[in-house]
Each structure stands twice: as structure tokens, then as C-alpha cells.
Write a protein that holds these residues in place. Structure first.
Motif, PDB file in Angstrom:
ATOM      1  N   VAL A 118     -20.506   1.458  59.191  1.00 46.95           N
ATOM      2  CA  VAL A 118     -20.426   2.919  59.044  1.00 46.95           C
ATOM      3  C   VAL A 118     -19.020   3.406  58.677  1.00 46.95           C
ATOM      4  O   VAL A 118     -18.881   4.173  57.703  1.00 46.95           O
ATOM      5  N   PRO A 119     -17.933   3.075  59.429  1.00 44.50           N
ATOM      6  CA  PRO A 119     -17.819   2.171  60.583  1.00 44.50           C
ATOM      7  C   PRO A 119     -17.924   2.917  61.919  1.00 44.50           C
ATOM      8  O   PRO A 119     -17.425   4.019  62.068  1.00 44.50           O
ATOM      9  N   LEU A 120     -18.596   2.248  62.868  1.00 41.84           N
ATOM     10  CA  LEU A 120     -18.709   2.717  64.241  1.00 41.84           C
ATOM     11  C   LEU A 120     -18.461   1.527  65.166  1.00 41.84           C
ATOM     12  O   LEU A 120     -18.573   0.378  64.743  1.00 41.84           O
ATOM     13  N   PRO A 121     -18.135   1.773  66.422  1.00 43.91           N
ATOM     14  CA  PRO A 121     -17.887   0.650  67.347  1.00 43.91           C
ATOM     15  C   PRO A 121     -19.148  -0.167  67.608  1.00 43.91           C
ATOM     16  O   PRO A 121     -20.261   0.359  67.623  1.00 43.91           O
ATOM     17  N   GLN A 122     -18.950  -1.435  67.787  1.00 43.56           N
ATOM     18  CA  GLN A 122     -20.028  -2.339  68.194  1.00 43.56           C
ATOM     19  C   GLN A 122     -20.531  -1.928  69.578  1.00 43.56           C
ATOM     20  O   GLN A 122     -19.767  -1.469  70.409  1.00 43.56           O
ATOM     21  N   GLU A 123     -21.828  -2.103  69.835  1.00 44.41           N
ATOM     22  CA  GLU A 123     -22.394  -1.744  71.140  1.00 44.41           C
ATOM     23  C   GLU A 123     -22.860  -2.965  71.930  1.00 44.41           C
ATOM     24  O   GLU A 123     -23.087  -2.869  73.119  1.00 44.41           O
ATOM     25  N   TYR A 124     -23.018  -4.087  71.264  1.00 41.26           N
ATOM     26  CA  TYR A 124     -23.591  -5.281  71.898  1.00 41.26           C
ATOM     27  C   TYR A 124     -22.466  -6.245  72.256  1.00 41.26           C
ATOM     28  O   TYR A 124     -21.747  -6.710  71.381  1.00 41.26           O
ATOM     29  N   PHE A 125     -22.311  -6.546  73.541  1.00 42.45           N
ATOM     30  CA  PHE A 125     -21.189  -7.383  73.970  1.00 42.45           C
ATOM     31  C   PHE A 125     -21.614  -8.508  74.914  1.00 42.45           C
ATOM     32  O   PHE A 125     -20.776  -9.069  75.605  1.00 42.45           O
ATOM     33  N   PRO A 146     -12.562  -3.307  72.573  1.00 42.16           N
ATOM     34  CA  PRO A 146     -12.196  -3.675  73.955  1.00 42.16           C
ATOM     35  C   PRO A 146     -13.300  -4.451  74.668  1.00 42.16           C
ATOM     36  O   PRO A 146     -13.018  -5.343  75.475  1.00 42.16           O
ATOM     37  N   GLY A 147     -14.570  -4.126  74.365  1.00 40.61           N
ATOM     38  CA  GLY A 147     -15.665  -4.830  75.023  1.00 40.61           C
ATOM     39  C   GLY A 147     -15.691  -6.307  74.677  1.00 40.61           C
ATOM     40  O   GLY A 147     -15.953  -7.154  75.541  1.00 40.61           O
ATOM     41  N   ASP A 148     -15.428  -6.652  73.421  1.00 42.19           N
ATOM     42  CA  ASP A 148     -15.367  -8.063  73.024  1.00 42.19           C
ATOM     43  C   ASP A 148     -14.273  -8.794  73.795  1.00 42.19           C
ATOM     44  O   ASP A 148     -14.478  -9.889  74.321  1.00 42.19           O
ATOM     45  N   TYR A 167     -35.957  -2.509  73.280  1.00 40.24           N
ATOM     46  CA  TYR A 167     -34.804  -2.172  72.454  1.00 40.24           C
ATOM     47  C   TYR A 167     -34.658  -0.673  72.205  1.00 40.24           C
ATOM     48  O   TYR A 167     -34.079  -0.249  71.227  1.00 40.24           O
ATOM     49  N   HIS A 168     -35.190   0.129  73.125  1.00 37.19           N
ATOM     50  CA  HIS A 168     -35.126   1.578  72.946  1.00 37.19           C
ATOM     51  C   HIS A 168     -33.717   2.126  73.159  1.00 37.19           C
ATOM     52  O   HIS A 168     -33.449   3.270  72.826  1.00 37.19           O
ATOM     53  N   ASN A 169     -32.810   1.313  73.728  1.00 35.73           N
ATOM     54  CA  ASN A 169     -31.471   1.821  74.024  1.00 35.73           C
ATOM     55  C   ASN A 169     -30.471   1.551  72.904  1.00 35.73           C
ATOM     56  O   ASN A 169     -29.279   1.420  73.150  1.00 35.73           O
ATOM     57  N   ALA A 170     -30.947   1.445  71.667  1.00 29.54           N
ATOM     58  CA  ALA A 170     -30.039   1.442  70.521  1.00 29.54           C
ATOM     59  C   ALA A 170     -29.553   2.879  70.362  1.00 29.54           C
ATOM     60  O   ALA A 170     -30.237   3.732  69.790  1.00 29.54           O
ATOM     61  N   GLN A 171     -28.378   3.148  70.895  1.00 30.81           N
ATOM     62  CA  GLN A 171     -27.961   4.528  71.136  1.00 30.81           C
ATOM     63  C   GLN A 171     -27.844   5.371  69.874  1.00 30.81           C
ATOM     64  O   GLN A 171     -28.064   6.581  69.906  1.00 30.81           O
ATOM     65  N   LYS A 172     -27.503   4.754  68.757  1.00 29.53           N
ATOM     66  CA  LYS A 172     -27.262   5.534  67.543  1.00 29.53           C
ATOM     67  C   LYS A 172     -28.515   5.712  66.687  1.00 29.53           C
ATOM     68  O   LYS A 172     -28.467   6.364  65.659  1.00 29.53           O
ATOM     69  N   VAL A 173     -29.614   5.117  67.085  1.00 27.64           N
ATOM     70  CA  VAL A 173     -30.863   5.290  66.360  1.00 27.64           C
ATOM     71  C   VAL A 173     -31.618   6.452  66.981  1.00 27.64           C
ATOM     72  O   VAL A 173     -31.860   6.476  68.188  1.00 27.64           O
ATOM     73  N   GLU A 174     -32.001   7.413  66.149  1.00 21.10           N
ATOM     74  CA  GLU A 174     -32.700   8.602  66.642  1.00 21.10           C
ATOM     75  C   GLU A 174     -33.935   8.194  67.442  1.00 21.10           C
ATOM     76  O   GLU A 174     -34.140   8.611  68.564  1.00 21.10           O
ATOM     77  N   ARG A 175     -34.750   7.381  66.840  1.00 19.65           N
ATOM     78  CA  ARG A 175     -35.892   6.762  67.497  1.00 19.65           C
ATOM     79  C   ARG A 175     -36.463   5.735  66.533  1.00 19.65           C
ATOM     80  O   ARG A 175     -36.235   5.809  65.328  1.00 19.65           O
ATOM     81  N   LEU A 176     -37.203   4.774  67.055  1.00 22.88           N
ATOM     82  CA  LEU A 176     -37.894   3.830  66.192  1.00 22.88           C
ATOM     83  C   LEU A 176     -39.233   4.443  65.799  1.00 22.88           C
ATOM     84  O   LEU A 176     -39.957   4.952  66.659  1.00 22.88           O
ATOM     85  N   PRO A 177     -39.579   4.435  64.523  1.00 26.00           N
ATOM     86  CA  PRO A 177     -40.815   5.087  64.081  1.00 26.00           C
ATOM     87  C   PRO A 177     -42.060   4.597  64.799  1.00 26.00           C
ATOM     88  O   PRO A 177     -43.032   5.334  64.927  1.00 26.00           O
ATOM     89  N   VAL A 178     -42.042   3.347  65.283  1.00 26.36           N
ATOM     90  CA  VAL A 178     -43.229   2.797  65.932  1.00 26.36           C
ATOM     91  C   VAL A 178     -43.341   3.238  67.375  1.00 26.36           C
ATOM     92  O   VAL A 178     -44.341   2.954  68.031  1.00 26.36           O
ATOM     93  N   CYS A 179     -42.310   3.906  67.895  1.00 26.19           N
ATOM     94  CA  CYS A 179     -42.301   4.289  69.303  1.00 26.19           C
ATOM     95  C   CYS A 179     -42.523   5.791  69.440  1.00 26.19           C
ATOM     96  O   CYS A 179     -42.018   6.579  68.641  1.00 26.19           O
ATOM     97  N   LYS A 180     -43.242   6.195  70.475  1.00 28.52           N
ATOM     98  CA  LYS A 180     -43.476   7.607  70.720  1.00 28.52           C
ATOM     99  C   LYS A 180     -42.214   8.230  71.303  1.00 28.52           C
ATOM    100  O   LYS A 180     -41.523   7.625  72.091  1.00 28.52           O
TER     101      LYS A 180
END
Length: 534
Positions: free
Chosen positions: A71-78, A350-352, A521-534
Motif C-alpha cells: 500500500v504501504p501499510l504496516p504488517q499485521e501478522y507476526f 517493531p512486531g517482527d 480469518y475475520h480479523n483481517a483488520q483492513k478488509v471491510e469484510r469478506l464477501p462470503v461472510c455475513k
């Protein structure tokens, strides 16, 4: 036809007189091409065409974080922390975007959630690109392993078989077609281990400390991608010690040549340490972000450093290595480690840094999620758990008491039988080499039982069994001529192909739908929502 015939003639093994040689029908280049070609065919049949959500752990997370970096945005997975896997995928996607192959390479370019088809297509293409990158990593691992194994055993036929067995091992069978952090980590570490074993067997050389420094760099990179490598790192002094050779006159005997080399090594180590000091200081400060252990990170890192230093000193004493070479090698290890840490500056998070410097805290926290007994209990209870894990490893090694998608188990049966032969012949150095490799293999797997010893973890230890088998075949040369060698070898190769491919093919017919993403995987914070999920 003439041209094709000439190519086949060039790839054919000119000597198949011995039973073992018959297992290698092609030349060195032909064997490598066969292994890589088999990997490609397997990848195209099962893997590349999986839906992007088929093996969401870790495909979804690695792609998501690569989208963030672009994007660039910070990584979330550590968690692992998966630093290099995520970073390299972000670069790979951008390169493919520049070639016009992949159009969506960042999170802000994703179609909106209400465009379900566009969203799924963008994620599928990025995931397939990531799987291709994993295949390239896997092929690179097999090539490096084969060439280094050839340098160790000095027999190209044994190295070719070893490379094929790695290409069709249980762990590689899954790692090459999905995105997992173990693949890069295992490739770097096993290459470093073979380098250390090679320089140990070659004796005194002027370039030996430089190779040790390179191994230190590779090990650091491996650890930065998968913190579980720490256990293999701690086993290095035990594994490398039996590979030494008797001293011989050389470069390091002359102080006028050795002093400049020592000075250069020390200078590089000091400069690299100065450049990496901020990373080290930031990493060792917990800040309450990971649970504290009874022994703090600075303390256990000091113990690990002393243990590795003691291992180098013991090697120097036992094999009578010159003091100047030993000191130069120690500075080279520091330099390699510090240079490796500087890679964290490519996309500083910092998380890495925190996870890299607090591996035991992170692993304990992660393991407690799968087994609550790890959160407390007495020493006796923990020992009971350890014995239970060891029992699980033994049952899996039997293959009968508990089946496993791991064909290397059959190779380990050969290693055990051949080691008994080596003991009866009093080849004690060979026995020690194999014992160090196999005890490390089984010990790491025992710890892996805390997380169920999933198939993806096999790649961290399968290469150890392959190296042990290669050493036994190279040293017990009469086994190559035994009449049972060819039929048993064919059975072993067939078992590797069939057993390793069972799990990848099984995933083709899984009935899970794309809604598996919603619960995990609903806690992907930057994704508005997954289309397959209510």
C-alpha cells in the motif's frame, strides 16, 4: 529424432553396473531435471489450481500482509514472524504487476466487498502467484541441497538420490504448493548446516571462516522467518562436532597471514554490530507485548550465545584448530548474524523485531492455545507431557501403530539398520555423525508434537534423515553392491512418490466451501469484510 536421441544420451548415466547405480538412470543434470520436472508436474496437478481459500492457513495471511506492504501499510501478522515470506511475496507481486501478469497487488486496489467475483478473482490470482513463488523456493532448496550434499559425500549419485528424496518428502509435498514460513527457513538452515559440515570435513582452509560467516547469515535469515529454528540452532554444536578432521599445515599456521584475516573479520563484526545495535536493543526490551518467562530474553540469549561459543571452542580443542582461525571464525559468526538482522530494516516493523528476540515466549503463547496444560502444572506434569509426545513420535515412526503422510519414515528404518551395521564394524565416527543428526531429528519432532506435528513441520527435520542416509551409503560402500539394494531402493522411491502425493491430491476433493474464512480469518483488520461472510 537424432537431436532428441543425443539429448537422451547426454542425460543417461554411463555406469549402471552396481545395484545402487541402477537407481540413478540419468546423469547428474538429468537427475536434477527429473526431480524438478516431477515437482512441476505435481504442482500443476494438485496445488496451483486450488481455490485461494482451500488452504487458507497460511495462504490467506501471507497474501493479506503482502497486500498491506504494497500500500504501504504496516504488517499485521507476526506469529512466526514470517518476515521474509511476506516481504518477498510483496516484491514478487510488484514484479509480476510490472510485467502485466498480476493486476491487483495491494489492498487499496482490491475490488469492493460487494463485487464478490472481482474480489475473489483478485485474491485468487495473487494466491496463485504466491504458490508459484513457493515452487521456485522449493526448487531452489532442492538444487542447493543436492549440490551441497554432493560436496559433503563426494558422490554425485548419492547426492542425486538425496535430492530426489527431498523433492518428494512429505513436508516438501505440501510446502511447494502453498505459502508456509517453514519452507524458506528450512532451505536457509539446511544449506547452512551442510556448509558447516563440508568445511569441517575439508580441514584447515583460508576461506573456512568466511563460509562459517555465510552459514551464520543464512541461519539468521532462517530464524527471522520461523522462530522454531531456534531448536535446530541450539543443536548445531552437537551436530557439527563429529565432522572434524585431523589438523594439517596451512594458511592459519603463519601469523603474518592470519593476523590480517583476523583483523578484517573483527572489523566487519564490529561494524555490523554497530549498525544492528538499535535492532538488538529494541528487540530485547519486552515492553509487556509478549508474556514474560521465568528466564528473561537477555538471559537465555546469553546462555545460547555461550553454548554456541563453547561448541566452537570444543571443536577447536578436539580437532586442534589454530587459535587464530577459531577467533576469526567466531567474529565471522557475529558478523553473519548482525548482517542478517539488518534485513529487518527492509520493512522495519517493531512486531517482527519483538518476536525474533522473544521466540520462546511467542512459541509458548502459541502452543498454549492448542494445549492448555502448557499454561501451568508441575515439573512432573510437564515431564509426563514430554514423554507422551515422545511416545507419539515413536508410534508415528512405526507407521503401523499410527500412519503418517511422511515417506521419510521408511528411510529412517534404513538409517537405523545401517547404523547397526556401522556399530558392528566399529565405524564410530560415522555412528556419531548419524546419531547426532537423527537424535536432533527425533528431538525436534518431539517438541513439534506440542502442535500436533503437522505435515508442514516435516520439512524442518526430513533433510536430517536424508543427510544421515547419504553418509551411511557413502561410507558403507559394500551396501551399494548388495543384491537387495536395487529392489529396496525402488520400493523407497515409489513410497516417496505415492505417500507424499496423497495429501496434496486429497485437498483437491475437499468439500469445504469458501465460508471457512469466516470463522478463522475475520480479523483481517483492513478488509471491510469478506464477501462470503455475513
Amino acid at each position: 529424432m537424432t537431436f532428441a536421441h543425443r539429448i537422451l544420451q547426454a542425460l543417461r548415466n554411463p555406469d549402471t553396473s552396481q545395484p545402487f547405480a541402477r537407481l540413478v538412470p540419468f546423469s547428474w543434470s538429468g537427475e536434477l531435471l527429473t526431480a524438478l520436472g516431477g515437482m512441476l508436474i505435481s504442482f500443476l496437478i494438485a496445488g496451483f489450481w486450488y481455490p485461494y481459500w482451500r488452504i487458507a492457513d497460511m495462504d490467506f495471511w501471507i497474501v493479506y500482509n503482502a497486500f498491506l506492504l504494497n500500500v504501504p501499510l504496516p504488517q499485521e501478522y507476526f506469529d512466526h514472524p514470517g518476515y521474509l515470506s511476506i516481504l518477498l511475496l510483496s516484491y514478487w507481486l510488484r514484479a509480476l504487476h510490472g510485467l502485466g501478469i498480476v493486476h491487483v497487488v495491494s489492498l487499496n486496489a482490491l475490488p469492493p466487498a460487494n463485487d464478490a467475483l472481482g474480489f475473489a478473482h483478485a485474491w485468487t490470482v495473487a494466491t496463485q502467484a504466491g504458490r508459484v513463488l513457493s515452487l521456485l523456493f522449493a526448487m531452489g532448496f532442492v538444487l542447493a541441497f543436492s549440490y551441497l550434499l554432493r560436496a559433503l559425500v563426494r558422490d554425485w549419485r548419492i547426492a542425486a538420490v538425496g535430492g530426489f528424496l527431498l523433492a518428494f518428502s512429505g513436508g516438501m509435498a505440501m510446502q511447494m504448493r502453498i505459502m508456509r514460513t517453514e519452507l524458506l527457513a528450512a532451505g536457509f538452515f539446511m544449506s547452512a548446516l551442510l556448509l558447516l559440515c563440508i568445511v569441517a570435513t575439508y580441514g584447515q582452509r583460508w576461506w573456512r571462516p568466511a563460509v562459517i560467516g555465510l552459514a551464520s547469515l543464512l541461519i539468521t535469515l532462517a530464524f527471522m522467518n520461523k522462530i522454531q529454528i531456534i531448536f535446530l540452532i541450539c543443536a548445531l554444536p552437537v551436530v557439527a562436532l563429529p565432522f572434524g578432521v585431523a589438523p594439517q599445515p596451512g594458511f592459519w599456521d603463519a601469523p603474518r597471514r592470519a593476523w590480517p584475516a583476523l583483523a578484517v573479520s573483527a572489523a566487519v563484526a564490529l561494524i555490523a554490530a554497530y549498525l544492528a545495535k538499535d535492532i538488538v536493543l529494541a528487540g530485547l526490551s519486552n515492553g509487556g507485548m509478549v508474556p514474560a518467562l521465568v528466564v528473561s530474553a537477555p538471559v537465555y540469549w546469553t546462555v545460547i550465545a555461550l553454548w554456541l561459543g563453547l561448541g566452537m571452542a570444543a571443536y577447536a580443542v578436539i580437532w586442534r584448530v589454530e587459535a587464530m582461525e577459531t577467533l576469526t571464525a567466531m567474529f565471522a559468526v557475529i558478523a553473519g548474524c548482525m548482517i542478517g538482522l539488518l534485513a529487518l530494516y527492509a520493512r522495519y516493523q517493531p512486531g517482527d523485531v519483538l518476536i525474533v528476540f522473544h521466540p520462546f515466549e511467542q512459541m509458548l503463547q502459541f502452543a498454549q492455545g492448542g494445549d492448555s496444560r502448557l499454561a501451568g502444572g508441575s515439573i512432573a506434569q510437564h515431564l509426563a507431557m514430554l514423554s507422551q509426545w515422545a511416545g507419539g513420535v515413536i508410534m508415528r515412526r512405526s507407521f503401523i501403530l499410527e500412519s503418517s503422510p511422511r515417506p521419510t519414515i521408511f528411510l529412517e528404518w534404513f538409517v537405523i539398520a545401517a547404523t547397526v551395521i556401522a556399530i558392528r564394524r566399529r565405524k564410530w565416527r560415522l555412528v556419531l555423525q548419524v546419531a547426532a543428526l537423527m537424535l536432533t531429528d527425533w528431538g525436534i519432532d518431539t517438541l513439534g508434537m506440542a502442535r500436533g506435528l503437522k505435515q508442514e513441520y516435516f520439512i524442518l527435520t526430513d533433510p536430517l534423515a536424508i543427510i544421515a542416509a547419504a553418509l551411511l551409503i557413502a561410507k558403507l560402500t559394500d551396501l551399494q553392491r548388495n543384491r537387495l539394494t536395487y529392489p529396496l531402493g525402488v520400493a523407497l522411491v515409489a513410497a516417496h512418490i505415492l505417500v507424499s502425493q496423497a495429501e496434496p491430491v486429497k485437498h483437491i476433493f475437499k468439500t469445504d466451501g469458501n465460508d471457512v474464512l469466516c470463522g478463522l480469518y475475520h480479523n483481517a483488520q483492513k478488509v471491510e469484510r469478506l464477501p462470503v461472510c455475513k
